[in-house]
Design a protein around this motif. Structure first.
Motif, PDB file in Angstrom:
ATOM      1  N   ILE A 132       0.694   9.121  12.837  1.00 31.83           N
ATOM      2  CA  ILE A 132       0.926   9.641  11.539  1.00 31.83           C
ATOM      3  C   ILE A 132       0.639   8.538  10.674  1.00 31.83           C
ATOM      4  O   ILE A 132       0.953   7.449  10.767  1.00 31.83           O
ATOM      5  CB  ILE A 132       2.320  10.142  11.141  1.00 31.83           C
ATOM      6  CG1 ILE A 132       2.995  11.232  12.428  1.00 31.83           C
ATOM      7  CG2 ILE A 132       2.591  10.322   9.921  1.00 31.83           C
ATOM      8  CD1 ILE A 132       2.251  12.316  12.151  1.00 31.83           C
ATOM      9  N   TYR A 133      -0.435   8.779   9.900  1.00 30.89           N
ATOM     10  CA  TYR A 133      -0.971   7.682   8.912  1.00 30.89           C
ATOM     11  C   TYR A 133      -0.154   7.435   7.884  1.00 30.89           C
ATOM     12  O   TYR A 133       0.366   8.470   6.990  1.00 30.89           O
ATOM     13  CB  TYR A 133      -2.116   8.031   8.447  1.00 30.89           C
ATOM     14  CG  TYR A 133      -2.849   6.862   7.422  1.00 30.89           C
ATOM     15  CD1 TYR A 133      -3.211   5.901   7.822  1.00 30.89           C
ATOM     16  CD2 TYR A 133      -2.995   7.206   6.124  1.00 30.89           C
ATOM     17  CE1 TYR A 133      -3.567   4.585   6.890  1.00 30.89           C
ATOM     18  CE2 TYR A 133      -3.486   6.224   5.094  1.00 30.89           C
ATOM     19  CZ  TYR A 133      -3.731   5.062   5.546  1.00 30.89           C
ATOM     20  OH  TYR A 133      -4.317   4.334   4.675  1.00 30.89           O
ATOM     21  N   ILE A 165       8.781  -0.333  -3.905  1.00 30.38           N
ATOM     22  CA  ILE A 165       7.510   0.449  -3.661  1.00 30.38           C
ATOM     23  C   ILE A 165       7.215   1.590  -4.899  1.00 30.38           C
ATOM     24  O   ILE A 165       7.936   2.377  -5.126  1.00 30.38           O
ATOM     25  CB  ILE A 165       7.727   1.413  -2.291  1.00 30.38           C
ATOM     26  CG1 ILE A 165       7.833   0.193  -1.159  1.00 30.38           C
ATOM     27  CG2 ILE A 165       6.566   2.061  -1.795  1.00 30.38           C
ATOM     28  CD1 ILE A 165       8.048   0.710   0.160  1.00 30.38           C
ATOM     29  N   GLN A 166       5.915   1.575  -5.294  1.00 25.12           N
ATOM     30  CA  GLN A 166       5.443   2.140  -6.300  1.00 25.12           C
ATOM     31  C   GLN A 166       5.126   3.853  -5.906  1.00 25.12           C
ATOM     32  O   GLN A 166       5.643   4.932  -6.292  1.00 25.12           O
ATOM     33  CB  GLN A 166       4.395   1.843  -7.022  1.00 25.12           C
ATOM     34  CG  GLN A 166       4.647   0.720  -7.893  1.00 25.12           C
ATOM     35  CD  GLN A 166       3.418   0.117  -8.704  1.00 25.12           C
ATOM     36  OE1 GLN A 166       2.326   0.659  -8.720  1.00 25.12           O
ATOM     37  NE2 GLN A 166       3.583  -1.141  -9.607  1.00 25.12           N
ATOM     38  N   ARG A 167       4.542   3.678  -4.591  1.00 26.04           N
ATOM     39  CA  ARG A 167       3.982   4.946  -4.012  1.00 26.04           C
ATOM     40  C   ARG A 167       4.024   4.786  -2.346  1.00 26.04           C
ATOM     41  O   ARG A 167       3.616   4.007  -1.971  1.00 26.04           O
ATOM     42  CB  ARG A 167       2.820   5.601  -4.603  1.00 26.04           C
ATOM     43  CG  ARG A 167       2.907   5.751  -6.120  1.00 26.04           C
ATOM     44  CD  ARG A 167       1.650   6.715  -6.393  1.00 26.04           C
ATOM     45  NE  ARG A 167       1.258   6.732  -7.980  1.00 26.04           N
ATOM     46  CZ  ARG A 167       0.222   7.506  -8.275  1.00 26.04           C
ATOM     47  NH1 ARG A 167      -0.564   8.232  -7.550  1.00 26.04           N
ATOM     48  NH2 ARG A 167       0.296   7.579  -9.885  1.00 26.04           N
ATOM     49  N   MET A 168       4.539   6.014  -1.957  1.00 27.13           N
ATOM     50  CA  MET A 168       4.384   6.201  -0.487  1.00 27.13           C
ATOM     51  C   MET A 168       3.634   7.354  -0.121  1.00 27.13           C
ATOM     52  O   MET A 168       4.290   8.437  -0.538  1.00 27.13           O
ATOM     53  CB  MET A 168       5.689   5.899   0.299  1.00 27.13           C
ATOM     54  CG  MET A 168       5.701   5.818   1.968  1.00 27.13           C
ATOM     55  SD  MET A 168       7.186   5.555   2.682  1.00 27.13           S
ATOM     56  CE  MET A 168       7.138   3.755   2.639  1.00 27.13           C
ATOM     57  N   TYR A 169       2.878   7.329   1.008  1.00 29.09           N
ATOM     58  CA  TYR A 169       2.208   8.605   1.231  1.00 29.09           C
ATOM     59  C   TYR A 169       2.217   8.776   2.869  1.00 29.09           C
ATOM     60  O   TYR A 169       1.998   7.802   3.370  1.00 29.09           O
ATOM     61  CB  TYR A 169       0.698   8.907   1.013  1.00 29.09           C
ATOM     62  CG  TYR A 169       0.440   8.811  -0.603  1.00 29.09           C
ATOM     63  CD1 TYR A 169       0.361   9.958  -1.327  1.00 29.09           C
ATOM     64  CD2 TYR A 169       0.274   7.776  -1.503  1.00 29.09           C
ATOM     65  CE1 TYR A 169       0.006   9.788  -2.636  1.00 29.09           C
ATOM     66  CE2 TYR A 169      -0.069   7.525  -2.722  1.00 29.09           C
ATOM     67  CZ  TYR A 169      -0.087   8.824  -3.327  1.00 29.09           C
ATOM     68  OH  TYR A 169      -0.428   8.981  -4.613  1.00 29.09           O
ATOM     69  N   VAL A 170       2.728   9.972   3.213  1.00 27.69           N
ATOM     70  CA  VAL A 170       2.601  10.113   4.912  1.00 27.69           C
ATOM     71  C   VAL A 170       1.771  11.209   5.216  1.00 27.69           C
ATOM     72  O   VAL A 170       1.911  12.235   4.597  1.00 27.69           O
ATOM     73  CB  VAL A 170       4.088  10.268   5.428  1.00 27.69           C
ATOM     74  CG1 VAL A 170       4.022  10.330   6.911  1.00 27.69           C
ATOM     75  CG2 VAL A 170       4.982   8.972   4.857  1.00 27.69           C
ATOM     76  N   TYR A 171       0.753  11.098   5.991  1.00 27.07           N
ATOM     77  CA  TYR A 171      -0.214  11.897   6.208  1.00 27.07           C
ATOM     78  C   TYR A 171      -0.357  12.315   7.668  1.00 27.07           C
ATOM     79  O   TYR A 171      -1.027  11.596   8.550  1.00 27.07           O
ATOM     80  CB  TYR A 171      -1.720  11.625   5.873  1.00 27.07           C
ATOM     81  CG  TYR A 171      -1.779  11.036   4.237  1.00 27.07           C
ATOM     82  CD1 TYR A 171      -2.104  12.273   3.630  1.00 27.07           C
ATOM     83  CD2 TYR A 171      -1.957   9.973   3.720  1.00 27.07           C
ATOM     84  CE1 TYR A 171      -2.236  12.074   2.043  1.00 27.07           C
ATOM     85  CE2 TYR A 171      -1.905   9.375   2.485  1.00 27.07           C
ATOM     86  CZ  TYR A 171      -2.233  10.690   1.582  1.00 27.07           C
ATOM     87  OH  TYR A 171      -2.502  10.341   0.391  1.00 27.07           O
TER      88      TYR A 171
END
Length: 491
Positions: A132-133, A165-171
Motif C-alpha cells: 500500500i503506497y 501533517i497537511q495532507r496524507m494519501y493512502v493508495y
C-alpha cells in the motif's frame, strides 16, 4: 538518431491517386525492410557530392501505410528533399488519463527530521495489507514530506519534519478504497483500516446509470479500447484486438499488468460481479502501452487503423498529451470517414487545457464529474470536490478534470468501481474513467438505432450517430467549458 513516422501526403494508406513512386517506395523498398537492418538510400545531390541516407524501418501499418523509421536529425532534410510525397512526423508519446498517486518532490534534510511516524495499514478485520503506497506532506505546496510502501506486516515508517501533517494519501492498487486525511497532528504511530470494495456499492457511475437493472444490449455494437490491454477478468469477454506495441506479440492484447485498460473495459461492458454501462457490447482490445511506459503516437495510429478494419463502431481513448499530432489526426479523420466515433479523455491537469486528441474537432471530448456521498467518508476522492456545482449542488466537476471550449460532454469519473486483472476490482479516478462511461452510454443509446448502425460505413454514418446522441444529452447546470452539452442519459 530519432524516430519519425512517414505518411503519404494526403492519405493514411496509398490509393489509386497516390504518386506511384510513393506507393512503390512504401511497399517494395520500406516494407521488406521492417525486419531487416538499416537501409542505405541515395540522397538527391550533385553527382560529385553523392551521399547515402541511413534509414532503419522499425514498424509498419499495413504494407502500403505509415512507417515508423529511424533517421538522424542531420539527414532529415536530405530525406525530405530526396523522397518527396511524404509527411514526416516525429514520434510522440501519450500518457494514460488517470489520476496518478501524489508524490513528494523533496525530503527534509536529515538534520531537520524530528518525527518518525510508523503507520500500520490493515483491513477492517485487522489483517495487515502489504504494497500500500502512502505519502504524507508537511508542506503540500512545495511537495515536501515522505512516502513509502507497506511491508507484508502492513507497516511503513516515514521520516518527517515536524508532527503537523497537511495532507496524507493512502493508495491501494486494488480491492480497497483509499484513504485521505488533512490538517492533523500525528503521534509516533498511526493505524489506518481500509474499507474493502463492495461491488454493489452505488458509486457515481451507478447513481446516474443503474447498470445492474439494465438488460444487456444487442451484441451488434463493437467498441475498440485503445489502452493497456484488457483482462483477464471473469466479468469481461474480449472479442478480438491487437497488441500494437513494437516487438511484442500482436496476438497478446490482454492487460499489460497495470490494470488501466481492464478498468476502462469494465466501465463499458462488464457483466457479472459488476455491470458496465453497455453490457453486451463486443469489446476489442488494442494494447498501445508497453509496461511502465507511455504510448507512441505510431502505436495509437496502428490501433485506430486496426479498429477500423475490425469494424468497430466506437473507439475509446483514455489517453492524451498537450499539442496536436498530425499522424493521429489523420487516423481519427479516417475513422470518422469510416463511420466510427472516437471518444477521448480531456486529461487531468487540474482544470488545465483540454489535451489532444480530445481537443481535435472530430473527437468527442469528455470531462469528469463527481457527486458528493457517492464514496465513503475519508477516502482519497473527497479531495476532488471543488466548485462550481451543478443545478443539483451535490454534483461537481472534478478538481483534476481539464476543461475548455473543446469539451463535448461530461461523465462520471470520481471513485469508479470497475474490473481489475485476475478477477479483482479497483477504484480509479480520472477523465480516463469518465471517457468509457460516455462511450458505454453512447453504445447503449445507439443500440436502439439499428437503422443508423446499418448505414454504409462513411462519414454520413458518423454524422448521424452524433446527431442521434446529441438529443439524448442533458445539461447538469455547468458552463459549457466544464460539461460541453451535458451528460448522455437514457431518459
Amino acid at each position: 538518431m530519432a524516430n519519425f513516422i512517414l505518411l503519404p501526403a494526403t492519405q493514411t494508406q496509398t490509393n489509386e491517386d497516390t504518386n506511384p513512386k510513393v506507393k512503390n517506395f512504401l511497399t517494395t523498398v520500406l516494407e521488406p525492410a521492417v525486419k531487416s537492418e538499416s537501409l542505405k538510400l541515395s540522397a538527391r545531390m550533385p553527382a560529385k557530392q553523392e551521399k547515402k541516407i541511413s534509414v532503419k524501418v522499425l514498424d509498419s501499418i499495413q504494407e502500403d501505410g505509415a512507417k515508423l523509421v529511424q533517421l538522424s536529425d542531420d539527414e532529415l532534410a536530405d530525406f525530405r528533399f530526396s523522397y518527396p510525397g511524404f509527411r514526416i512526423i516525429k514520434e510522440k508519446f501519450y500518457k494514460k488519463a488517470i489520476i496518478y498517486h501524489e508524490a513528494i518532490e523533496k525530503k527534509a534534510k536529515k538534520s531537520q527530521v524530528n518525527n518518525k511516524l510508523q503507520i500500520t495499514v490493515t483491513d477492517k478485520a485487522g489483517n495487515p495489507l502489504k504494497d500500500i503506497y502512502i505519502v504524507a506532506f508537511t508542506d503540500f505546496a512545495n511537495r515536501l514530506g515522505d512516502s513509502g510502501t507497506t511491508t507484508a506486516k502492513g507497516k511503513v515508517t516515514l521520516a518527517l519534519k515536524g508532527k503537523r501533517i497537511q495532507r496524507m494519501y493512502v493508495y491501494p492498487e486494488h480491492s480497497y478504497w483509499g484513504y485521505y486525511r488533512a490538517s492533523f497532528t500525528a503521534a509516533a504511530s498511526l493505524h489506518i483500516a481500509l474499507t474493502s470494495i463492495d461491488i454493489n456499492y452505488k458509486d457515481v457511475l451507478r447513481y446516474f446509470y443503474p447498470t445492474a437493472s439494465w438488460p444487456s444490449i444487442p451484441a451488434s455494437i463493437r467498441v475498440g479500447i485503445i489502452d493497456t490491454g484488457v483482462g483477464p477478468h471473469k466479468d469481461l469477454v474480449v472479442s478480438g484486438g491487437m497488441n500494437c506495441v513494437k516487438d511484442e506479440d500482436p496476438k497478446d492484447f490482454k492487460d499489460n499488468g497495470e490494470g488501466h485498460g481492464t478498468h476502462v473495459a469494465g466501465i463499458i461492458g462488464a457483466s457479472g460481479g459488476v455491470h458496465g454501462v453497455a453490457a453486451g457490447v463486443e469489446i476489442f482490445s488494442y494494447r498501445v502501452f508497453p509496461v511502465g511506459k507511455s504510448a507512441s503516437n505510431f502505436y495509437i495510429m496502428k490501433a485506430i487503423n486496426q479498429a477500423i478494419l475490425d469494424k468497430c463502431d466506437l473507439i475509446n481513448m483514455s489517453l492524451g498529451e498537450e499539442g496536436e499530432d498530425e499522424g493521429i489526426i489523420s487516423y481519427i479523420k479516417q475513422a470518422y470517414n469510416a463511420g466510427v466515433l472516437c471518444f477521448c479523455a480531456n486529461g487531468n491537469d487540474d482544470r488545465g487545457k483540454v489535451n489532444f486528441p480530445a481537443s481535435y474537432s472530430l473527437s468527442v471530448a469528455v470531462s469528469a464529474m463527481g457527486r458528493k456521498k457517492t464514496f465513503p467518508a475519508s477516502v482519497v476522492e473527497t479531495s476532488s470536490i471543488k466548485a462550481p456545482y451543478g443545478k443539483d449542488k451535490a454534483n461537481f466537476i472534478a478538481d483534476f478534470s481539464n476543461i475548455g471550449p473543446e469539451t463535448d460532454v461530461t461523465a462520471p469519473g470520481v471513485g469508479i468501481i470497475s474490473t481489475f486483472p485476475d478477477d479483482r476490482y479497483a477504484i480509479m479516478d480520472g477523465t480516463s474513467m469518465a471517457c468509457p462511461a460516455a462511450t458505454g452510454m453512447a453504445a447503449r443509446l445507439l443500440s436502439a438505432a439499428p437503422e443508423i448502425l446499418a448505414m454504409p460505413r462513411t462519414q454520413a454514418r458518423a454524422d448521424e450517430m452524433l446527431k442521434y446522441l446529441s438529443v439524448r444529452i442533458r445539461s447538469l447546470g455547468f458552463k459549457p467549458t466544464f460539461e460541453g452539452k451535458g451528460m448522455l442519459l437514457s431518459e
